[in-house]
Write an enzyme that holds these catalytic residues in place. Sequence first.
Site, PDB file in Angstrom:
ATOM      1  N   HIS A  49       0.781  -1.234   0.000  1.00  9.39           N
ATOM      2  CA  HIS A  49       0.000   0.000   0.000  1.00  9.39           C
ATOM      3  C   HIS A  49       0.807   1.275   0.000  1.00  9.39           C
ATOM      4  O   HIS A  49       0.262   2.317  -0.266  1.00  9.39           O
ATOM      5  CB  HIS A  49      -0.956   0.054   1.182  1.00  9.39           C
ATOM      6  CG  HIS A  49      -1.943  -1.037   1.118  1.00  9.39           C
ATOM      7  ND1 HIS A  49      -2.586  -1.391  -0.023  1.00  9.39           N
ATOM      8  CD2 HIS A  49      -2.385  -1.872   2.054  1.00  9.39           C
ATOM      9  CE1 HIS A  49      -3.386  -2.380   0.209  1.00  9.39           C
ATOM     10  NE2 HIS A  49      -3.272  -2.693   1.460  1.00  9.39           N
ATOM     11  N   LYS A 294      -9.113  -2.927   1.837  1.00  9.14           N
ATOM     12  CA  LYS A 294      -7.971  -2.761   2.730  1.00  9.14           C
ATOM     13  C   LYS A 294      -7.344  -4.123   3.011  1.00  9.14           C
ATOM     14  O   LYS A 294      -7.982  -5.157   2.913  1.00  9.14           O
ATOM     15  CB  LYS A 294      -8.417  -2.116   4.053  1.00  9.14           C
ATOM     16  CG  LYS A 294      -9.086  -0.751   3.884  1.00  9.14           C
ATOM     17  CD  LYS A 294      -8.085   0.300   3.422  1.00  9.14           C
ATOM     18  CE  LYS A 294      -8.731   1.670   3.306  1.00  9.14           C
ATOM     19  NZ  LYS A 294      -9.547   1.824   2.097  1.00  9.14           N
ATOM     20  N   ASP A 295      -6.077  -4.075   3.429  1.00  8.61           N
ATOM     21  CA  ASP A 295      -5.292  -5.279   3.674  1.00  8.61           C
ATOM     22  C   ASP A 295      -5.938  -6.236   4.654  1.00  8.61           C
ATOM     23  O   ASP A 295      -6.661  -5.828   5.554  1.00  8.61           O
ATOM     24  CB  ASP A 295      -3.936  -4.910   4.275  1.00  8.61           C
ATOM     25  CG  ASP A 295      -3.031  -4.263   3.273  1.00  8.61           C
ATOM     26  OD1 ASP A 295      -3.255  -3.092   2.990  1.00  8.61           O
ATOM     27  OD2 ASP A 295      -2.106  -4.931   2.794  1.00  8.61           O
ATOM     28  N   LYS A 296      -5.564  -7.501   4.524  1.00  4.82           N
ATOM     29  CA  LYS A 296      -5.875  -8.472   5.560  1.00  4.82           C
ATOM     30  C   LYS A 296      -4.896  -8.310   6.720  1.00  4.82           C
ATOM     31  O   LYS A 296      -5.296  -8.105   7.856  1.00  4.82           O
ATOM     32  CB  LYS A 296      -5.797  -9.891   4.999  1.00  4.82           C
ATOM     33  CG  LYS A 296      -5.948 -10.946   6.099  1.00  4.82           C
ATOM     34  CD  LYS A 296      -5.732 -12.347   5.577  1.00  4.82           C
ATOM     35  CE  LYS A 296      -5.774 -13.337   6.743  1.00  4.82           C
ATOM     36  NZ  LYS A 296      -5.517 -14.717   6.317  1.00  4.82           N
TER      37      LYS A 296
END
EC number: 5.4.99.-
Length: 629
Positions: A49, A294-296
């Site tokens: 990101h 969004k990220d894990k």
Amino acid sequence: MEMTEVTGVSLKRGSVAVEDNDRVAPAEEAKRQKILDHCLTKSQSELEHVSPPSGVNVPEPPEAVSAREGTKNSDVQLEEEEEEEEDGLSEEGEEEEEAESFADMMKHGLTELDVGITKFVSSHQGFSGILKERYSDFVVHEIGKDGRISHLDDLSVPVDEEDPTEDVFTVLTAEEKQRLEELQLFKNKETSVAIEVIEDTKEKRTIIHQAIKSLFPGLETKTEDREGKKYIVAYHAAGKKALANPRKHSWPKSRGSYCHFVLYKENKDTMDAINVLSKYLRVKPNIFSYMGTKDKRAITVQEIAVLKITAQRLAHLNKCLMNFKLGNFSYQKNPLKLGELQGNHFTVVLRNITGTDEQVQQAMNSLKEIGFINYYGMQRFGTTAVPTYQVGRAILQNSWTEVMDLILKPRSGAEKGYLVKCREEWAKTKDPAAALRKLPVKRCVEGQLLRGLSKYGMKNIVSAFGIIPRNNRLMYIHSYQSYVWNNMVSKRIEEYGLRPVPGDLVLKGATATYVDEEDVNNYSIHDVVMPLPGFDVIYPKHKISEAYREMLTADNLDIDNMRHKIRDYSLSGAYRKIIIRPQNVSWEVVAYDDPKIPLFNTDVDNLEGKPPPVFASGKFTQPSALCQL
């Protein structure tokens, strides 16, 4: 401004073998270390990101950062990850599974070179460290289009006289809820479910009516007398369509149709989180909307909108789910749309940093002053041997048999055991129902596609694919656009370096215009944009324009006709800056003697009134860089 080329092989995003300082088996540790050592000497990788300080390479698990040469970036769009249990709890033994899959992922997954990431903006030495040793070392707060950073700082529910009482969540027994859920989902042959009213008062009957309608939006209710006893009878009024369309008459006309809320989540990606919420609310995932995935492996805070679900009902989930918090509720007229966000604010910890103070400062100053190449990162392209951009390309080519094949066929790489068995069954029988039976979790993309094939048949793949939520489907073609963009930006930088040249594109407002010879000195590389392919963009007026055409032609696509037979898959295109200079960059190097303590407070910590961490020094100290962007 210097520019360096990426050489070697990169470790990729994916399963993380070490979680919160737990240790994996010695044999696995040795295997991972061998891969890691190779990476630290030969490769550059990415920070999910956002690029690390200029010169920081970020191989993932356990995500050591080797900061030798330059800056790269990834984007805040996450491609699908493995489906987990949908109960909001961490799976027992998850870390062992991830550790076992690490070597396979490195063997079969994509490298950055595969997706066009080949350049750096600088060539200084940089420094090394460990990125995301704990998932809580990576915190993302969404920035809305109004520039406001989303924070979870209010768990209260808006007062609304129209809302049912808190009793609706406790008046039904677990057995009654189970029968009602099966009725709503058409999982049994019952046409109705009758619940006896033990305390026969109007108030009690009203609460039961409200509870059923609130918790099971696909059902209607009525009161019946049976042998002198009162029963509330639940039944389907609108057939299966009732599941997809929340009850209209129960929603006040004066209230906006959407409840917006801030979602705080830990160690789960956005689409998995939506699946968990939809399961507990007993609604379809497609009534949720959001501005970005969004990220894990992170703590993330973002805004979500849901159609005609009350704030009270959403807030009740805070009592049911682990690693989730919902708050900052408001009713609005409109949903959210992908891409409407202005950006994201990151708080990133790099642990066990090695390098001199001068090297750290040099790298961080480069990040602050120059920025990073705005590549789409590895998370956009998947973790297995079948990249998501290949699926996107097949969709754009209208090759639906290939789309089905790519999603369902066996592949090398890190996957849950049940997905492997499902794929093997599909390869053996081509029977969607048989393959679906191998999946304990049906809401993953594979499960949704198999369900669609069972419903519509193998000759109607388009309709079957359409069962997958729209945002998930569009991720595939966005992945292809990202793949093209990365490759073209690398070619642009290789051809012209990090300076604007005549024929480049810049934005004036929302409109792209060409840079002319006479005004080239009025711009910097930070102004230059490149198009994602589509029917509503223009291309640079230099060699890179032909490179776009050649790449799409090689993929059997017509750059002059990016409209698809199915409107959803028509690409209008967009523009994206090739170099990003992050705003409000700050950092500090701290030393600590307890590797288990967090190095900063989260939103939930602040809500609970926890004091900020205190750093101590002792025999065993680990320097870490705490960076905010």
